[in-house]
Design a protein around this motif. Structure first.
Motif, PDB file in Angstrom:
ATOM      1  N   UNK E  77       9.834  60.370  -0.897  1.00 51.59           N
ATOM      2  CA  UNK E  77      11.197  60.645  -0.666  1.00 51.59           C
ATOM      3  C   UNK E  77      12.211  59.437   0.091  1.00 51.59           C
ATOM      4  N   UNK E  78      11.475  58.674   0.816  1.00 50.43           N
ATOM      5  CA  UNK E  78      12.236  57.306   1.340  1.00 50.43           C
ATOM      6  C   UNK E  78      13.586  57.933   2.010  1.00 50.43           C
ATOM      7  N   UNK E  79      13.554  59.085   2.780  1.00 48.68           N
ATOM      8  CA  UNK E  79      14.750  59.466   3.455  1.00 48.68           C
ATOM      9  C   UNK E  79      14.734  58.589   4.825  1.00 48.68           C
ATOM     10  N   UNK E  80      15.897  58.440   5.158  1.00 49.78           N
ATOM     11  CA  UNK E  80      16.404  57.915   6.511  1.00 49.78           C
ATOM     12  C   UNK E  80      16.143  59.047   7.827  1.00 49.78           C
ATOM     13  N   UNK E  81      14.978  58.579   8.629  1.00 50.34           N
ATOM     14  CA  UNK E  81      14.572  59.478   9.296  1.00 50.34           C
ATOM     15  C   UNK E  81      15.829  59.952  10.391  1.00 50.34           C
ATOM     16  N   UNK E  82      16.520  58.963  10.698  1.00 48.61           N
ATOM     17  CA  UNK E  82      17.913  59.327  11.645  1.00 48.61           C
ATOM     18  C   UNK E  82      18.934  60.084  11.184  1.00 48.61           C
ATOM     19  N   UNK E  83      18.794  60.440   9.834  1.00 49.31           N
ATOM     20  CA  UNK E  83      20.015  61.165   9.440  1.00 49.31           C
ATOM     21  C   UNK E  83      19.539  62.550   8.979  1.00 49.31           C
ATOM     22  N   UNK E  84      20.256  63.591   9.305  1.00 58.21           N
ATOM     23  CA  UNK E  84      19.801  64.874   8.932  1.00 58.21           C
ATOM     24  C   UNK E  84      20.056  64.954   7.189  1.00 58.21           C
ATOM     25  N   UNK E  85      19.737  66.165   6.915  1.00 61.45           N
ATOM     26  CA  UNK E  85      19.544  66.284   5.412  1.00 61.45           C
ATOM     27  C   UNK E  85      21.032  66.061   4.658  1.00 61.45           C
ATOM     28  N   UNK E  86      21.911  66.661   5.098  1.00 60.05           N
ATOM     29  CA  UNK E  86      23.380  66.456   4.565  1.00 60.05           C
ATOM     30  C   UNK E  86      23.763  65.066   4.415  1.00 60.05           C
ATOM     31  N   UNK E  87      23.582  64.265   5.633  1.00 62.43           N
ATOM     32  CA  UNK E  87      24.078  62.850   5.808  1.00 62.43           C
ATOM     33  C   UNK E  87      23.148  61.901   5.026  1.00 62.43           C
ATOM     34  N   UNK E  88      21.937  62.412   4.858  1.00 62.78           N
ATOM     35  CA  UNK E  88      21.063  61.551   3.870  1.00 62.78           C
ATOM     36  C   UNK E  88      21.679  61.687   2.216  1.00 62.78           C
ATOM     37  N   UNK E  89      21.875  62.796   2.161  1.00 61.79           N
ATOM     38  CA  UNK E  89      22.616  62.868   0.741  1.00 61.79           C
ATOM     39  C   UNK E  89      24.153  62.415   0.594  1.00 61.79           C
ATOM     40  N   UNK E  90      24.667  62.359   1.815  1.00 59.87           N
ATOM     41  CA  UNK E  90      26.044  61.432   1.853  1.00 59.87           C
ATOM     42  C   UNK E  90      25.855  60.030   1.652  1.00 59.87           C
ATOM     43  N   UNK E  91      24.768  59.516   2.140  1.00 57.02           N
ATOM     44  CA  UNK E  91      24.438  58.047   2.151  1.00 57.02           C
ATOM     45  C   UNK E  91      25.185  57.286   0.884  1.00 57.02           C
ATOM     46  N   UNK E  92      24.630  57.743  -0.395  1.00 52.88           N
ATOM     47  CA  UNK E  92      25.173  56.799  -1.328  1.00 52.88           C
ATOM     48  C   UNK E  92      26.545  56.974  -1.487  1.00 52.88           C
ATOM     49  N   UNK E  93      27.198  58.149  -1.201  1.00 52.14           N
ATOM     50  CA  UNK E  93      28.768  58.203  -1.269  1.00 52.14           C
ATOM     51  C   UNK E  93      29.480  57.242  -0.358  1.00 52.14           C
ATOM     52  N   UNK E  94      28.901  57.424   0.663  1.00 52.27           N
ATOM     53  CA  UNK E  94      29.383  56.553   1.714  1.00 52.27           C
ATOM     54  C   UNK E  94      29.481  54.844   1.527  1.00 52.27           C
ATOM     55  N   UNK E  95      28.064  54.492   0.837  1.00 49.98           N
ATOM     56  CA  UNK E  95      27.914  53.173   0.644  1.00 49.98           C
ATOM     57  C   UNK E  95      28.807  52.890  -0.326  1.00 49.98           C
ATOM     58  N   UNK E  96      28.979  53.569  -1.520  1.00 49.62           N
ATOM     59  CA  UNK E  96      29.610  53.382  -2.601  1.00 49.62           C
ATOM     60  C   UNK E  96      31.152  53.690  -2.428  1.00 49.62           C
ATOM     61  N   UNK E  97      31.488  54.267  -1.113  1.00 50.82           N
ATOM     62  CA  UNK E  97      32.789  54.677  -1.085  1.00 50.82           C
ATOM     63  C   UNK E  97      33.582  55.647  -2.122  1.00 50.82           C
ATOM     64  N   UNK E  98      32.599  56.462  -2.493  1.00 47.90           N
ATOM     65  CA  UNK E  98      33.179  57.606  -3.377  1.00 47.90           C
ATOM     66  C   UNK E  98      34.358  58.216  -3.027  1.00 47.90           C
ATOM     67  N   UNK E  99      35.435  58.313  -3.764  1.00 45.11           N
ATOM     68  CA  UNK E  99      36.677  59.005  -3.305  1.00 45.11           C
ATOM     69  C   UNK E  99      36.408  60.517  -3.383  1.00 45.11           C
ATOM     70  N   UNK E 100      37.104  61.337  -2.887  1.00 42.04           N
ATOM     71  CA  UNK E 100      37.015  62.675  -3.118  1.00 42.04           C
ATOM     72  C   UNK E 100      36.435  63.394  -1.650  1.00 42.04           C
ATOM     73  N   UNK E 101      36.046  64.645  -1.837  1.00 41.70           N
ATOM     74  CA  UNK E 101      35.589  65.497  -0.636  1.00 41.70           C
ATOM     75  C   UNK E 101      34.133  65.104  -0.652  1.00 41.70           C
TER      76      UNK E 101
END
Ligand SMILES: Nc1ncnc2c1ncn2[C@@H]1O[C@H](COP(=O)(O)OP(=O)(O)OP(=O)(O)O)[C@@H](O)[C@H]1O
Ligand SMILES: Nc1ncnc2c1ncn2[C@@H]1O[C@H](COP(=O)(O)OP(=O)(O)OP(=O)(O)O)[C@@H](O)[C@H]1O
Ligand SMILES: Cc1ncc(C[n+]2csc(CCO)c2C)c(N)n1
Ligand SMILES: [Mg+2]
Ligand SMILES: [Mg+2]
Lengths: 333, 244, 262, 248, 244
Positions: E77-101
């Motif tokens: 799975x390679x999840x980041x232990x310090x992020x909860x489920x939601x923010x693990x899923x948010x990670x690529x959106x943040x890194x790529x600065x995806x617009x929108x909600x």
């Protein structure tokens, strides 16, 4: 009234009666009267030479060996007044140890302060043909010298046979450890012809030659003269009014004024100290009404001694001592 | 079994009373997150129940663990990165001070899982399935009477998997081990087990238990047996029911 | 406690000291310059040095001064240490060119250069509080740098791969992966650094021209041979150290809330 | 060779710049000596400095480091083994390490004496805390999976230590050892300021500062730095030898 | 692709030349350790080939990665232990600065994998299968045109798996993504793919490619289609052949 000139003066130690004259001059407004606003800096770990040479302080007090070795290393410091005319340096042992004369030091352990404060002891021993490990060229010293910081109770009497002590400070601290003076053998180096001068005032060539000291409109030498004049006035007052002087010192001395052991009361210890430094002040030229004057003969003897010890390689330059400041301060020649 | 989680608690297992007789081969099957691993960990005395009681082959989990009665294949390989394959397999033998030629024993296990050529590799040099096989070899190495296996063959291709299924079955029959086996494959569960325990999700509980009456030895033709189909269908039904 | 002092007392008595007590054992609790003070002595010393708490000669006030220097120093050290660690992790050639000098900087006895440093800073008008914090930072940055560098290298390969698939910038890898992964290492390093910074600011108070702080009190009282006072000050210093370590521990628990309770 | 080049280049440049600046501003050697003077002093005083280094580095720093590190490791193992010790012990060692060396040294000298053993003791005490702290943290960092595995083997605590906790702790421990080895040297030098029997780099520095022989002071500092860097690098080499290579 | 290993080298892939056209759904199947993961990592530009060339949808792996063209579901799975489920899923959106909600988007993905109730949990509080599903949600979150999935459903029960199969297929059809999919399940491979690539072990190479001509949309009845059986049998044959 004109603005006062800010002056920083570096003491050689923590506030105590050793510097009574300075504190008295400050408290009684002698400096103010000369138009000076003097700040007295307690010691850190650096030598007063360093603070003055780098400009962190304008003037300082130190011992003559310090001044001359610094000068030899190219630091342009200048002697401007000699406050103590006699050395208060001693080596102390217990009478029970059977050490009766410097010649008996052979094979004993001697505790000294490092950092340039070891020379009076070295000179005394050298005079009696003894060598120490303080000299890195000697392979088989006849006396084992150990270094220790300040507090004699760390080493004395268990770990050394003789310990360095100033008449006005550590000697009383040793008494406080439970060894009254009648149980102690005190070798004051000046009694053995080793009178390396102690507390003096100095500055740098740059400061003295300044034409406009810190924008005051006064020359550096003029400021120095005013400082020396007020300081001598302070000392004369302190020596004559010792009880009052001790009171002034006690206000300034934070945690340092106490003695040790059974004599830890600051009041008692500083009273002793005041009396003892008065003896060092009231000697030599002071007795001829020339307080603050560096007696050329004594100076010469000091230089000769330091050269014979190998501490000075040659005579210091004439610029190492500036008599003009003292002359301007006292109007004497 | 109750886990505290932010903002409440997750009830991971409820009323999962289960008695496993010595020599049984039990499979646990159920949706992701229903508590299979939790149940296994309870049986292995890796966690303590917050309520309820549990016996494994007549004794408490703690007693079984203290006797070193079981081998456990974790869901993740849990190999030690600083040990190579052989010495990972040697680990339990060393810890339990098993007598005899340990290396030979470890190599035998590696042969069983088809990794005899990789004994000097380190875990990160292996593929996912290979790591999983090392961990199987490790669990078998000290020949425990009881085996807990958490999706041991999940990362393997069908052929390797079938081969290992047969090996495991042979081992079980020959040594009389008790096995508790977690799988997501209905056919694997039916093929291997004497009983299949079907679990439901949130809160995890036992939906039903399907006894498997297929004769031994089982082989390729077992899967053709109508009883196989019947059992598989029953398990699938139970699963579906529990999934809603 | 008694044993530690007995030797000294015995020595003193045998050398003929007048201690006002009989045997070495009796003297052990009343020595004026004990190796370890007796509880009664300590309590008395503690009382005199602690009251009134905010007098310039009292320990609580000076502990406050030292504490704030230490915190400032630690903050400077953390920024510097983390910055260095980042550069070390990002650039092998930076590491090669500077690591030996960073190490060397830590083998220069601070007590020898602190006075010079203070004097040099003083020439540029940096005086009082700041030089001491700078010296504290000088000692403390190194543990932070080494620990943080180790931590920044600790993420596992798969997580790094993941960031690579996102074509994350070096900064994103740093903020989103390396930094959080380094926290366990970082906090351990900070605890070591905190005590180092404390020692640093105390050393600085002793060796620069200083008017307050536990270090100044230490220097004064050691010059005055007041062993009991030294112990009292040491206890204040140690309490300060424990407080700092506890503070960082608390911070760690807040920052790493995600972790399972052990 | 190619690896040391950048560092050596940086050094050379810095030295040349220092020499030029000091000469240009005619800074007295009693305040800051030129690098060339330091070099000359280094050569002239080599036998004395070597003897000093023997005292300071071998008897005081190294021996103290080894003792302190062993104590830190030992206590760390105990603290993790016996949970109550962790709560009881860690604060006290934090206490010990928060006692500034300048307060500690006089007491130790008073208790032990002026010879090198007192400095060795001071060094050991100051090394203890970083090593202990890292050991505890490292032992706790063992993977939960591995601990479960060993629990399932009913492994003894000693086995769990040896097999799972210790390998996991090694990287942490080595960070502490690398830090402590330089700390040991610097603390040996500082501790010498509180009393010596007449040899040691700290002693030499203290004596020569008083004589404004700053060229020798800096020569002694150079010797200390070289020894410090060397022991740091040595720890790094040991680390590479004993900490199993991870991926990357 | 050649890996250096103690005492020699492992040839992990040989002559695995493969061109994947945009919009294809390719499955890789093959024995454990044959190089599926390695091939995926090559395509994703996570490792560089020691020889040979590779194009993905007509461009080099590096170009694809630089364009952020793909999402990758790793085998673990390679999840980041310090992020909860939601923010693990948010990670690529943040890194790529995806617009929108972004949060809404991430929650949508969590709903897709059935974990909407667990968004505040941390990875260690999830079961193995749940972790794997988080990592699937994460890879889908930024809607990449290309998907690399390494046994994404390996840790899931059959029902969840089938559901996700259908979701994935729907997504693929609606968005025209290119998918490269590693699985051990022959039926899953056949069900999902436009082509199934069968690999063999040591040295890993492509044993054969089976085109799947099943009509879309596929559903439960697809599995009844004779062409399904034919394709599955062909894949199984190729696998068997490669396994010796
Ligand atoms: N330490 C924990 N803290 C909180 N909740 C937990 C913890 N461990 C497991 N859970 C929860 O308990 C439930 C059951 O988890 P478990 O790992 O037993 O599932 P599982 O049946 O093994 O699933 P999978 O097939 O996905 O592995 C899950 O909902 C999970 O979120
Ligand atoms: N970093 C590496 N160093 C050396 N060998 C490696 C490395 N990574 C993989 N290998 C080898 O390459 C081969 C292929 O590995 P890969 O992970 O691609 O297999 P896989 O097909 O994904 O297997 P699985 O289905 O078990 O995941 C294996 O034999 C493995 O041991
Ligand atoms: C570092 C250092 N150590 C000792 C002395 C010696 N000394 C000179 S004046 C004085 C005060 C009187 O006790 C003392 C102890 C010093 N100057 N500097
Ligand atoms: Mg599970
Ligand atoms: Mg793989």
């Amino acid at each position: 009234a004109a603005k006062t000139v800010p002056v920083k003066l570096q003491l050689k130690w923590f506030p105590q009666a050793q510097f009574a004259g300075f504190f008295v001059a400050q408290a009684k407004g002698f400096y103010k009267a000369e138009g000076l606003d003097v700040q007295l800096l307690p010691i850190g770990d650096q030598s007063p030479i360093q603070t003055v040479a780098t400009g962190a302080a304008d003037f300082g007090t130190t011992w003559i060996t310090d001044l001359l070795t610094a000068r030899q290393q190219g630091i342009p410091v200048v002697h401007i007044a000699q406050l103590f005319q006699k050395s208060g340096y001693t080596l102390v042992s217990l009478k029970t140890s059977g050490i009766k004369a410097p010649a008996d030091f052979k094979g004993k352990r001697v505790g000294v302060w490092p950092s340039g404060n070891e020379y009076p002891a070295v000179a005394l021993m050298k005079k009696y043909g003894l060598t120490t490990s303080l000299d890195s060229t000697v392979s088989n010293p006849s006396v084992q010298a150990v270094t220790y910081p300040f507090d004699p109770s760390i080493v004395f009497p268990g770990k050394v046979d003789l310990v360095s002590a100033m008449t006005y400070n550590e000697l009383d601290q040793i008494v406080g450890l439970g060894y009254p003076l009648d149980k102690l053998q005190v070798f004051q180096t000046s009694d053995y012809g080793i009178n390396l001068l102690e507390d003096l005032m100095f500055s740098t060539e740059r400061t003295l030659n300044a034409t406009n000291f810190k924008g005051s409109g006064l020359s550096g030498r003029e400021v120095a003269a005013r400082l020396v004049r007020a300081t001598i006035k302070g000392w004369n007052y302190a020596v004559r009014n010792q009880r009052e002087a001790v009171g002034i010192v006690l206000v300034n001395c934070g945690n340092t004024c106490k003695g040790s052991g059974t004599r830890s009361s600051a009041q008692a210890h500083q009273t002793w100290q005041m009396a003892e430094v008065a003896k060092l002040y009231n000697a030599g030229p002071t007795l001829q009404g020339r307080a603050g004057y560096l007696d050329p003969a004594t100076y010469k003897a000091n230089v000769t001694l330091l050269k014979s010890l190998g501490i000075l390689k040659s005579d210091p330059p004439a610029a190492a001592v500036d008599y003009r400041v003292w002359q301007a301060a006292t109007g004497k020649k | 079994m109750v886990f505290p989680v932010p903002g409440g608690q997750t009830v991971a297992l409820q009323g999962a009373d289960l008695d496993i007789a010595p020599g049984e081969f039990i499979s646990l099957i159920g949706p992701s997150g229903c508590g299979k691993t939790t149940l296994l960990r309870l049986m292995a005395d890796l966690i303590r129940p917050t309520g309820g009681e549990l016996t494994v082959g007549g004794e408490s989990p703690e007693a079984a663990r203290r006797r070193r009665a079981y081998g456990y294949v974790f869901q993740a390989p849990a190999l030690m990165e600083w040990r190579n394959v052989l010495s990972n397999v040697l680990l339990p033998l060393e810890v339990m001070n098993v007598p005899g030629d340990r290396k030979a024993r470890a190599r035998e296990m590696l042969r069983l899982v088809g990794l005899e050529k990789f004994e000097r590799s380190y875990p990160w040099q292996l593929s996912g399935g290979m790591q999983q096989r090392v961990s199987i070899a490790r669990a078998l190495a000290f020949d425990p009477p009881l085996l807990f296996m958490d999706e041991p063959f999940g990362a393997l291709d069908e052929i390797t998997r079938e081969m290992l299924n047969l090996e495991l079955l042979r081992l079980w029959r020959e040594t009389g081990k008790t096995v508790v086996f977690v799988t997501h494959s209905i056919s694997e569960a039916v093929f291997l087990s004497s009983r299949v325990v079907v679990m439901t999700a949130r809160p995890g509980k036992i939906e039903g238990i399907v006894p498997i009456d297929l004769p031994h030895p089982r082989g390729d033709d077992t899967r053709e047996d109508p009883r196989f189909f019947a059992a598989a269908t029953e398990v699938r039904e139970l699963l579906r029911r529990g999934h809603a | 406690m008694l044993v530690a002092n007995r030797g000294v007392a015995d020595e003193a008595l045998r050398s003929g000291a007048d201690l006002g007590c009989g045997t070495a054992w009796q003297c052990a609790t009343v020595l004026r310059n004990p190796v370890l003070p007796a509880p009664g002595q300590f309590a008395a010393g503690f009382r005199t040095l602690s009251t009134p708490p905010l007098a310039p000669t009292s320990a609580p006030y000076n502990a406050l001064v030292t504490g704030s220097e230490t915190l400032l120093g630690l903050a400077l050290a953390s920024v510097l240490g983390l910055g260095l660690a980042t550069l070390l992790v990002f650039s092998r050639s930076f590491e090669r060119a500077t690591l030996p000098w960073l190490v060397a900087s830590q083998t220069v006895p601070i007590v020898a250069i602190a006075p010079m440093l203070a004097v040099i800073l003083g020439q540029y008008g940096v005086q009082g509080f700041l030089p001491k914090a700078i010296i504290a930072a000088y000692i403390a940055f190194f543990p932070v740098a080494v620990g943080a560098a180790q931590g920044l290298r600790s993420p596992d390969a798969l997580q790094l791969d993941l960031m690579r698939t996102y074509r994350a910038s070096a900064w994103q890898v740093f903020w989103q992966l390396r930094l959080p992964a380094s926290l366990p290492y970082l906090f351990t390093a900070l605890k070591v650094a905190a005590t180092a910074a404390l020692v640093g600011s105390i050393v600085a108070e002793i060796s620069t021209i200083s008017f307050s702080g536990l270090g100044k009190m230490l220097a004064e009282n050691s010059r005055a041979s007041d062993t009991v006072a030294l112990w009292v000050i040491m206890v204040y210093g140690a309490a300060l150290g424990i407080g700092l370590v506890a503070l960082i521990g608390a911070l760690e628990r807040v920052v790493t809330r995600w972790r399972p309770a052990r | 060779m190619a690896r040391t080049l950048p560092a050596a280049g940086a050094l050379l440049l810095a030295l040349l710049a220092a020499e030029a600046l000091l000469r240009a501003y005619a800074v007295p050697p009693g305040l800051i000596p030129t690098p060339s003077r330091v070099g000359a002093a280094l050569w002239a005083a080599r036998t004395v400095l070597l003897r000093d280094a023997l005292t300071t580095f071998v008897y005081e720093a190294l021996l103290g480091f080894v003792l302190g590190a062993l104590a830190g490791l030992g206590l760390g193992l105990l603290a993790v083994r016996f949970r109550f010790l962790e709560r009881g012990l860690l604060p006290y060692t934090a206490l010990l390490s928060s006692v500034p060396i300048v307060a500690l040294a006089p007491v130790v000298v008073k208790a032990i004496g002026l010879g090198w053993p007192s400095k060795t003791a001071v060094v050991a005490i100051t090394v203890l805390f970083p090593v202990l702290l890292s050991t505890v943290r490292g032992l706790h960092s063992a993977s939960a999976h591995h601990l479960d595995l060993l629990h399932s083997y009913a492994a003894t605590p000693a086995q769990t230590f040896r097999v799972a906790r210790w390998p996991a702790a090694l990287p942490f421990v080595f960070v502490a050892l690398r830090l402590s080895v330089t700390l040991a040297l610097i603390n040996a030098i500082v501790a010498e300021f509180f009393g010596t029997e007449g040899s040691g780099l700290g002693f030499r520095i203290q004596i020569e500062v008083g004589r404004f022989g700053l060229d020798i002071v800096w020569a002694a500092i150079v010797v200390a730095s070289v020894l410090g860097v060397a022991s740091y690098l040595l720890m790094g080499a040991l680390e590479r030898r004993f900490v199993p290579a991870r991926r990357l």
